[in-house]
Every structure is written in structure tokens, then in C-alpha cells.
Design a protein around this motif. Structure first.
Motif, PDB file in Angstrom:
ATOM      1  N   LYS A 827      57.293   3.513 105.546  1.00  0.00           N
ATOM      2  CA  LYS A 827      58.772   3.733 105.162  1.00  0.00           C
ATOM      3  C   LYS A 827      59.734   2.916 105.862  1.00  0.00           C
ATOM      4  N   ILE A 828      59.537   3.108 107.268  1.00  0.00           N
ATOM      5  CA  ILE A 828      60.225   2.241 108.170  1.00  0.00           C
ATOM      6  C   ILE A 828      60.104   0.713 108.215  1.00  0.00           C
ATOM      7  N   VAL A 829      58.714   0.383 107.663  1.00  0.00           N
ATOM      8  CA  VAL A 829      58.395  -0.936 107.781  1.00  0.00           C
ATOM      9  C   VAL A 829      59.047  -1.613 106.484  1.00  0.00           C
ATOM     10  N   ARG A 830      59.151  -0.717 105.275  1.00  0.00           N
ATOM     11  CA  ARG A 830      59.801  -1.340 104.092  1.00  0.00           C
ATOM     12  C   ARG A 830      61.168  -1.567 104.347  1.00  0.00           C
ATOM     13  N   ALA A 840      51.406  -7.828 114.525  1.00  0.00           N
ATOM     14  CA  ALA A 840      51.396  -6.631 114.317  1.00  0.00           C
ATOM     15  C   ALA A 840      51.162  -6.551 112.622  1.00  0.00           C
ATOM     16  N   ILE A 841      51.544  -7.545 111.854  1.00  0.00           N
ATOM     17  CA  ILE A 841      51.106  -7.392 110.644  1.00  0.00           C
ATOM     18  C   ILE A 841      49.513  -7.379 110.496  1.00  0.00           C
ATOM     19  N   TYR A 869      54.942  -7.620 102.129  1.00  0.00           N
ATOM     20  CA  TYR A 869      54.535  -8.865 103.145  1.00  0.00           C
ATOM     21  C   TYR A 869      54.151 -10.028 102.096  1.00  0.00           C
ATOM     22  N   ARG A 870      53.276  -9.762 100.811  1.00  0.00           N
ATOM     23  CA  ARG A 870      52.717 -10.733 100.204  1.00  0.00           C
ATOM     24  C   ARG A 870      53.895 -11.543  99.813  1.00  0.00           C
ATOM     25  N   GLY A 871      54.851 -10.967  99.279  1.00  0.00           N
ATOM     26  CA  GLY A 871      55.993 -11.639  98.650  1.00  0.00           C
ATOM     27  C   GLY A 871      57.038 -12.261  99.770  1.00  0.00           C
ATOM     28  N   LEU A 872      57.015 -11.701 101.022  1.00  0.00           N
ATOM     29  CA  LEU A 872      57.679 -12.263 102.290  1.00  0.00           C
ATOM     30  C   LEU A 872      57.089 -13.322 102.639  1.00  0.00           C
ATOM     31  N   LEU A 873      55.776 -13.338 103.053  1.00  0.00           N
ATOM     32  CA  LEU A 873      55.180 -14.528 103.808  1.00  0.00           C
ATOM     33  C   LEU A 873      55.011 -15.645 103.018  1.00  0.00           C
ATOM     34  N   GLU A 875      52.602 -18.924 101.715  1.00  0.00           N
ATOM     35  CA  GLU A 875      51.253 -19.138 101.520  1.00  0.00           C
ATOM     36  C   GLU A 875      50.383 -19.058 102.646  1.00  0.00           C
ATOM     37  N   ALA A 876      50.887 -19.825 103.351  1.00  0.00           N
ATOM     38  CA  ALA A 876      49.995 -20.285 104.582  1.00  0.00           C
ATOM     39  C   ALA A 876      50.044 -19.033 105.610  1.00  0.00           C
ATOM     40  N   GLN A 877      51.066 -18.352 105.942  1.00  0.00           N
ATOM     41  CA  GLN A 877      51.135 -17.065 106.706  1.00  0.00           C
ATOM     42  C   GLN A 877      50.600 -16.046 105.948  1.00  0.00           C
ATOM     43  N   TRP A 878      50.432 -15.834 104.690  1.00  0.00           N
ATOM     44  CA  TRP A 878      49.694 -14.925 104.076  1.00  0.00           C
ATOM     45  C   TRP A 878      48.331 -15.120 104.213  1.00  0.00           C
ATOM     46  N   ASN A 879      47.728 -16.310 104.007  1.00  0.00           N
ATOM     47  CA  ASN A 879      46.324 -16.728 104.246  1.00  0.00           C
ATOM     48  C   ASN A 879      45.882 -16.593 105.609  1.00  0.00           C
ATOM     49  N   GLN A 880      46.560 -16.444 106.643  1.00  0.00           N
ATOM     50  CA  GLN A 880      46.386 -15.952 108.075  1.00  0.00           C
ATOM     51  C   GLN A 880      45.981 -14.535 107.963  1.00  0.00           C
TER      52      GLN A 880
END
Length: 896
Positions: A827-830, A840-841, A869-873, A875-880
Motif C-alpha cells: 500500500k505504501i509502494v502504490r 529495490a524493484i 510498475y509495468r505501466g510506470l517503467l 519497456e527497457a526498464q521493465w525487461n530488466q
């Protein structure tokens, strides 16, 4: 002109001192009260030293009483003694060395007075005393020499640390550089009394690893070897003690002499004088602690082990303690803690000394003093732990001979040796246990109580192996586990009190090693024997039996909650409960037993709750009221802790067992106001620990009842969060846990007042420098739980704790507390997803991917955080980071 006493005052004091030594004087209390009143007279100590030193015509006992009174006055009222009086006492005491009194007691008493002044005033403030004492060692008067050396020994014993650090005059020469060289020659003095005093005095500085000892090491060792075979046993005892201390504190200095020293200790260990043998036996225990020299002892083990084994045999003197070697059966149980498990059982003090006087006469050697048997068993255990097979390969053939001896004492010593070697040599002994355990089972029924007693203990040392046989095969269960179980239960009902105690402790150890699977099938027969013992036992053994029953309840858990079990177990316990007065300390172990039972029975304890709950609350209330009413009351300092602590523990057990069913009992009692009072006494960590635990339990079970008192209690809980006093470690842990339980239930508007202060205290605890794992895990859970109702406030702190929090939480086992903590964290992370960097992610997604059984609420939050996080990052960041989520089990949330 030298001070002189006033005759009338002197005569009054002499009359009081004479009265004080009359054995039939019925007014002793009045005499001592009048003597104490003399402390108001400034020159009182001058009168006392006058009687002690100068009144040689007076009875020596009267003079000695004056000296002992003077010594105690100096120790207790040193800073209130006028300097002129203190100087006079110093002068008269030291002057007595010029013409020492003929009476030994008077000389010793004067030495005690000098020692008291040195101890309270420090060496540096009276250097003349040491100089005069050392110079007197050269006197031609043998009484003066003995008096000086005896006084020096007392000073060394009582003030060794001060002496070791003190310097002489202004040239920074250590005082010991002046003293030690003058003591060493006395090691070979013709007078054995002086030899003993000199070695004993020096030994105090060996313990301190004094540089002065090292400086004079060669001369000191030579002097010891010269008298190593001294005809005086007390001298040999001191020599052995000195060698043991030197081995421990100056190992390098002894290396050239080790072989010679080992042979000497083997010889002394076989001495007919048990005190010499005892000191020598300690050598092996110390040797085992010193890794760097282990190889030196290995060639001597074939000589050492038989000597130790022989020292385990009861001597005639040992047997006289028990009334001889014949069977001494007794239906009355007795207790001591010889065999109690160190990691579970509680300790209780007895207050019924009068009732147990006859029992105490049989206290075995393991508790009355450190006997040769105990030293030998301890040394054997240490050597086995250190040298493993190098010891067991020697020991086991010797045991094979001992265990089948026709002499019961040899058999008993062999069983004791097997038990002593068990912990350190279990891997080496295990292959032989299939043959040894049946032998031990047989000896549990030996006709000799001493053998039965020690066999119970030895069997307990192999409890892990015995219980393990249940899982190996049905043969292991029927050949080893069941016969041991059956025989120990029989011994719990033994006619010998000593065997009863050993059997209870051994059975408790077996219970701790076993699980429900090994115990539940035998519950009817176990409960039958334990409840029969409840009706048979009294006093000390009864307390040990309570522990055994409590351990059983803890081991079998809710399996005890069966009508048949409750019907057998509870009536005799409640009968004992009803028979004890509220002021009887025997109530404490029974309360402890009921705590484990209440926790295990759960709702099954409900029929017994009302009287037990009410009495526990009343015990706490009465104790608090009587303490506050006491005129000497000062911030709980005089509080009798057990009359609060033990009832609170039982109340916790009841609350945990009954859950929300307990609420009516809480509301109808005065428990909550009492807890609020207890929570405020931070000078008593013994009281705070169970208080905070019970507050946390009540928060879980019946929060509505607790709510009205929380504004009073919460500040006290928070105050303990930064208390790093080691004595308060459990208090701090319980406070952190209780706050976590409260935070997930208290409305946001009430809780948010405290969140910033709580986080400020808890965040530092989860970083690597914090050493306590339990403390860290409690802090992790409570930090996370603060996010459930107050995530907005906690989000401001997220950058300061997210990585440490995720790092610590990863190794914590999954349970309801961790689940709720992660709910709060999510809830805090949201609210503040940017607080987590890429590392950390990854840690968070990795944890999500590996979670085995998340609750439905946590599953939903995992999906929301992952989607976020999928919507925030990019594509490259998410793939990492995505691979950390995908290297998982099937519980990972699906992300499109």
C-alpha cells in the motif's frame, strides 16, 4: 600526643563487646543495636582499634569482635570516617606488625582491617601500607612475617585489579613489580602455611594476565616445579590451581614445559586427596578450550581418559552423603535441577525451607559442591567435544568393560561417562547405540537407585537419537523408542525421590525432541502416569513435574484438546490449584504449567477459565496494591515480581487459546486498568515484558475492550522502542510487536498521531548494524503494518527504509504477520512507487515471485503493485526487472 580513649566510654564499649560474644545472651539484637548506635560517635573506630590492638590483657574473642566491627564500619562507612580517626587506625594497625600479637585470630583480624582500608581507600592513597607489609617479609620475627604475608594475600584477593593497575611513588613502576619478586621466594619457604599464602596471592594476578607475572615468569615456574611434589596437600592443591591458571592465561610461556606438565597433572589427578585431584582434573577442561595446543595432548589421551573414568566412581565419602551404598528408597519426592533442560524449563525459588529440610540433606554432589565426579564428567564432555573419535576410540572399549562389571559403582560410573560423552561424541557413539540403548533400558530398572538415577540422565542425552528411530522403521519404534518411553514413565513413579526427579527431567527432554507424531499415540498412558505422580508428589519434585506436564502440552499442542485427555489431566491440577494459598510460591510453577496447557487446549480451556482468570487478575491487583501501600514503596523497587509476572503469563496463554471468546472475561475484570498501570513502570523490565506481551495478545483477541486504554498505553510502548539496555531486550521486542498488532486495528485518526515517531525509532533497527534477528524481524513487520491504515504518512519515510526492509524481509518465513506486513508495504509502494530504485524493484518482484501462499488480500496487492510498475517503467526498464518476477512459481501475478 597519641590519642587516648575516654575511660567511661571505653568501659561501656567493652561491656557491650563482651555481651556480644556470650552465646546464651538473649538480648543479642539489643546489643547489636547499641553497638550500631556508637557509629554516631566520631571517634568510635579509634576505640575499636584500641581494643583490638593495644588491650592485650582483654579476652581475645572480645578483641576479635572489636576488630570485625571495625572492619565492617570501614567497609560500610569509609567516606564518613573522620580523616584524623582513619589516620589513627592506619598508624595503630601498621605498628602492630612490629610486635605481632601472639593470638592468630587477633593477627588475622588486624590484617582484615588493613585490607578494608586498602580496598575502600585504594592502594594509591596508602602506599605506605604495601611498603611496610613487603618490608616486614624480611623480619626475623616469624609471627610478623606470617601476619604480613597473610595480610598481603587478603589485599591481593580483595583488590587485585587495583593492585595490577597501581604504580609505586612517582616513577610509574608497577606496584606488582615490587611485590611479585618478594612473594616468589616464599613458594619454597619451610613453613607450608607461608607457601600456600604466597602462591594463592600470586594466582590472583595470573588470572588478570598481569605483565608483572610475565616479567617474573621463569622464576615463578621454577619455584612451582620445585614444590610440585610437596608433602603438604594444600600446597599441591595451590600448585595445581596455579598451573591451570597459567595454562589458560599464559599459554605461550608454558609451551616448553607442556609434556612435563601433562604428566604431572595425570599424576595429581590420581591423588588420594580429592581436592588435589579436583584441581588437576580442571586442567583437562581448560586444555580443551585452547585450540592452539590440542595436538600436545593427543599422545597422552590413552593415559588421561582412564584416569578421568576412574574419577567418576563413587568414593566411600560420596556414598556417606546418601547414607551408604545400599538401596535407600523413599516414597517422598525431592527436587533439584541437575537434569533439567537448559533451553525450556523455568526456574523457581523455593520458600518452604522448613518443609524441605529433610529433602535438602540428600542434595546430590552435583549441586552441593563441585566434586571430583562433577569435574571429571565435565572434563570428559569437553574432551569428547574437542577430540571426537580420538577420545571415543579410547573410551568405548573401557566402557565395555565397566558396564558389565559386578560392582554397581563401576557400572554407574560407566553409564555416567557414556552420558558425559554423548553431546560431543554423538556421531562417533551412534553406531554403537543399537547395542547400548537396550543395556540402558535394562538399567532403568536396576535394583540400585543410584544406577537408575544416572541411567535416566544418560538416556536423556540420547533423546534425539531415540526419537529419530521412530521415523526410521517400525523396528526402531518398538525396540528403542517405546521401551524408553515406558521405562521413563515407570521411573516417574519410582519409590526413590532422586530417581523421580531424574525421570521427570529425562522425560521432559524426550518430549522436547519429539513431535506430535511421536507423542500423541501414547497420550493416554503418558497422562495416566503423570497424573498419578501429581497425586503422589509434593514440594520440590512437584514443581519439576509441573514443568514436565507443561512441556508435554507445548509439544503436542491442540492434540491435547480431547475430552478424554482433559478429563484425566485437569481435575488433579485444579485440585492442586484450589489447595494453594495466594501467598504460596508453589503457585508459580503450577501457573506456568497451566499457561502451556491453556495455550494448547485453546477453547477446551473454557470450562476452567472463569476461576483461573479471576484469580490471576486478583493476584496482580493485590500485589500492586500492597506495594503501593508499603511505606518503603519507591517506583516498584520493592515489587515481588513473580506475583505479577507469572499470572500475566498465564493470562496470555488463556487469551491466545480462547481468542475472541475471552472478551467477556476481560470486560468483567479489572485487567485492563491494571495493565495500564503496569505499563508505566519502566524501572521493572521483569513486569514490562509480560505486560506488553499481554497487550499484544489482547489486541489480537478483543481489540474493542483494549481500545479505551490505548491512548494511555501507547506512549509507554513507544518509549521502549529506543531502549537499548540489554536487560530490556525482550521488553523492546514485545513493545514493537504489540504496536504492530495495534496498528492494523486502531482507526487511522487515532494511530496517525504516533506513526512518525514510531518509524523514526524502528527504521534504524532494520539496518545491518542491528544485531538481533528477532528485533529486526519484529521491526520489519511493524513498519510494514503501519502502511495498512496509515500509508500516506509511512510513504514519506519509504526512501529511508525500502531496500533494508526488503532485504530483511526476504529471509523471514511466511506467516500471517509477514503477510499483513507486506500488505502494508504494498500500500505504501502504490502511493510512492518512485521511492524504489531499480535494485529495490528487483528485490520486490523477486519476493513476489517466490511467495508460496499469499492471502487473497496480498495477492490482489501484488497484482496492483506489479501492474503499476509495468505501466510506470519503460519497456527497457521493465525487461530488466521482469525476469525476477518470472523466475518464480505459479503464484506470481500475470502481467500483460
Amino acid at each position: 600526643m597519641e590519642w587516648q580513649p575516654e575511660p567511661q566510654g571505653l568501659n561501656e564499649l567493652l561491656n557491650l563487646l563482651r555481651d556480644a560474644i556470650r552465646p546464651n545472651n538473649r538480648d543479642q539484637a539489643l546489643v547489636h543495636e547499641r553497638l550500631a548506635s556508637f557509629n554516631e560517635i566520631p571517634e568510635y573506630n579509634s576505640y575499636l582499634v584500641h581494643v583490638l590492638v593495644t588491650m592485650t590483657e582483654e579476652d581475645n574473642y572480645t578483641r576479635a569482635i572489636a576488630g570485625l566491627t571495625l572492619k565492617n564500619n570501614l567497609l560500610n562507612n569509609f567516606n564518613r570516617t573522620p580523616l584524623t580517626v582513619l589516620d589513627h587506625v592506619k598508624h595503630i594497625s601498621l605498628r602492630s606488625l612490629n610486635s605481632p600479637d601472639l593470638d592468630l585470630t587477633v593477627r588475622k583480624t588486624i590484617g582484615s582491617v588493613i585490607t578494608a582500608i586498602v580496598v575502600r581507600g585504594q592502594v594509591i592513597n596508602w602506599p605506605q601500607a604495601l611498603r611496610v607489609l613487603v618490608e616486614t617479609l624480611d623480619s626475623s620475627n616469624p609471627l610478623a612475617v606470617e601476619m604480613a604475608l597473610d595480610t598481603l594475600q587478603k589485599i591481593c584477593e580483595d583488590n587485585a585489579k587495583d593492585l595490577n593497575e597501581a604504580t609505586l611513588d612517582n616513577d610509574n613502576t608497577p606496584v606488582l613489580d615490587f611485590i611479585i619478586p618478594r612473594l616468589i621466594p616464599f613458594n619454597s619457604n619451610p613453613n607450608s602455611r607461608l607457601r600456600v599464602l604466597a602462591i594463592s596471592a600470586t594466582n590472583h594476578f595470573v588470572q588478570l594476565k598481569s605483565a608483572s607475572i610475565l616479567t617474573n615468569m621463569t622464576a615463578y615456574l621454577e619455584s612451582l616445579f620445585l614444590i610440585a611434589t610437596d608433602e603438604n596437600t594444600e600446597v599441591r592443591q595451590e600448585v595445581c590451581r596455579s598451573f591451570v591458571m597459567l595454562l589458560d592465561n599464559f599459554t605461550e610461556s608454558l609451551l616448553p614445559y607442556l609434556d612435563q606438565l601433562i604428566e604431572y597433572m595425570i599424576f595429581c589427578n590420581q591423588s588420594q586427596n580429592t581436592k588435589v585431584a579436583l584441581e588437576a582434573c580442571d586442567f583437562w577442561h581448560q586444555f580443551s578450550r585452547l585450540d592452539s595446543i590440542h595436538s600436545h595432548l593427543v599422545p597422552f589421551l590413552p593415559k588421561v581418559i582412564p584416569v578421568i573414568l576412574n574419577s567418576l566412581i563413587y568414593t566411600e565419602e560420596d556414598l556417606l552423603m546418601f547414607g551408604g551404598g545400599d538401596e535407600q528408597e523413599d516414597l517422598h519426592p525431592r527436587f533439584n535441577s541437575r537434569f533439567r533442560s537448559s533451553r525450556h524449563h523455568r526456574q523457581y525459588e523455593s520458600s518452604d525451607e522448613d518443609n524441605d529440610e529433610e529433602d535438602d540433606q540428600e542434595d546430590d554432589e552435583f549441586f552441593s559442591e563441585w566434586t571430583l565426579r562433577k569435574f571429571s564428567a565435565t572434563s570428559l564432555e569437553a574432551l569428547t567435544s574437542t577430540f571426537k573419535s580420538q577420545v571415543t576410540d579410547i573410551l568405548l572399549p573401557l566402557l565395555n568393560h565397566a558396564l558389565f562389571s559386578q560392582d554397581w559403582r563401576v557400572v554407574e560410573s560407566g553409564i555416567l561417562a557414556l552420558g558425559a560423552a554423548a553431546e560431543g561424541g554423538i556421531d562417533e557413539i551412534s553406531p554403537h547405540l543399537p547395542d547400548m540403548i537396550p543395556f540402558l533400558i535394562t538399567n532403568l530398572s536396576n535394583t540400585n537407585a543410584h544406577v537408575r538415577y544416572i541411567t535416566c540422565w544418560t538416556v536423556s542425552r540420547f533423546s534425539g537419537w531415540i526419537v529419530g528411530q521412530c521415523g526410521n522403521s517400525e523396528h526402531g519404534r518398538t525396540q528403542f523408542y517405546e521401551p524408553v518411553l515406558r521405562q521413563l514413565l515407570k521411573r516417574i513413579l519410582d519409590r526413590s525421590r532422586r530417581v523421580q526427579e531424574a525421570a521427570c527431567s529425562a522425560f521432559s527432554t524426550l518430549e522436547e525432541q519429539a513431535t506430535e507424531q511421536e507423542l500423541v499415540p501414547y497420550l493416554p498412558v503418558i497422562l495416566n502416569h503423570l497424573t498419578r505422580a501429581l497425586r503422589l508428589y509434593r514440594n520440590k519434585n512437584l514443581r519439576l513435574l509441573y514443568d514436565t506436564i507443561g512441556t508435554l502440552a507445548e509439544s503436542v499442542g491442540s492434540s491435547l484438546n480431547e475430552p478424554a485427555c482433559i478429563a484425566v489431566l485437569m481435575p488433579p491440577l485444579i485440585s492442586r490449584w484450589n489447595g494453594l494459598q495466594d501467598t504460596d510460591s508453589d503457585l508459580f510453577p503450577l501457573l506456568g504449567c497451566l499457561t502451556d496447557i491453556a495455550t494448547s487446549l485453546g477453547i477446551g480451556f473454557l470450562p476452567f477459565t472463569e476461576p483461573v482468570f479471576t484469580r490471576c487478575v486478583m493476584l496482580v491487583s493485590t500485589t500492586l496494591q500492597s506495594t503501593v501501600a508499603d511505606d518503603d514503596y519507591d517506583d516498584f523497587d520493592e515489587l515481588d515480581d513473580e506475583f505479577i509476572v507469572v499470572p500475566l503469563d498465564l493470562l496470555s496463554g488463556i487469551v491466545q487459546g480462547l481468542g475472541n471468546t475471552v472478551e467477556p472475561f476481560v470486560k468483567q475484570s479489572t485487567l485492563l486498568p491494571l495493565l495500564a498501570a503496569c505499563a508505566h513502570y519502566d524501572s521493572r523490565y521483569e513486569v514490562l515484558q509480560p505486560t506488553y506481551a499481554l497487550i499484544g495478545d489482547l489486541a489480537k483477541a478483543c481489540f474493542g475492550a483494549l481500545d479505551p486504554y490505548l491512548e494511555n498505553i501507547m506512549p509507554e510502548l513507544i518509549r521502549q522502542l529506543e531502549n537499548d539496555d540489554p536487560a530490556y531486550k525482550s521488553v523492546r521486542n514485545n513493545a514493537i510487536w504489540a504496536i504492530g498488532e495495534i496498528s492494523i486495528r486502531w482507526p487511522k485518526e487515532k494511530m496517525e498521531v504516533y506513526v512518525e515517531q514510531i518509524l523514526g525509532s524502528l527504521i534504524p533497527l532494520i539496518h545491518p548494524q542491528s544485531q538481533s534477528i528477532e528485533l529486526q524481524e519484529n521491526a520489519v513487520n511493524t513498519i510494514g503494518r503501519l502502511g495498512i491504515n496509515t500509508p500516506e504518512i509511512a510513504a514519506h519515510f519509504l526512501p529511508h527504509f525500502n531496500r533494508a526492509w526488503l532485504y530483511r524481509s526476504r529471509v523471514m518465513r511466511e506467516n500471517d504477520e509477514k503477510d499483513s506486513a507486506f500488505q502494508g508495504f504494498c500500500k505504501i509502494v502504490r502511493l510512492y512507487p518512485h521511492a524504489l530504485n531499480e535494485v529495490a524493484i528487483r528485490m520486490l518482484l523477486d519476493t513476489i515471485g517466490q511467495w508460496q501462499n499469499p492471502s487473497e488480500a496480498l495477492k490482489l496487492l501484488f497484482e496492483q503493485v506489479t501492474s503499476g510498475y509495468r505501466g510506470l517503467l519503460t519497456e527497457a526498464q521493465w525487461n530488466q526487472v521482469a525476469p525476477y518476477l518470472m523466475n518464480n512459481n505459479n503464484n506470481a501475478p500475470a502481467v500483460q
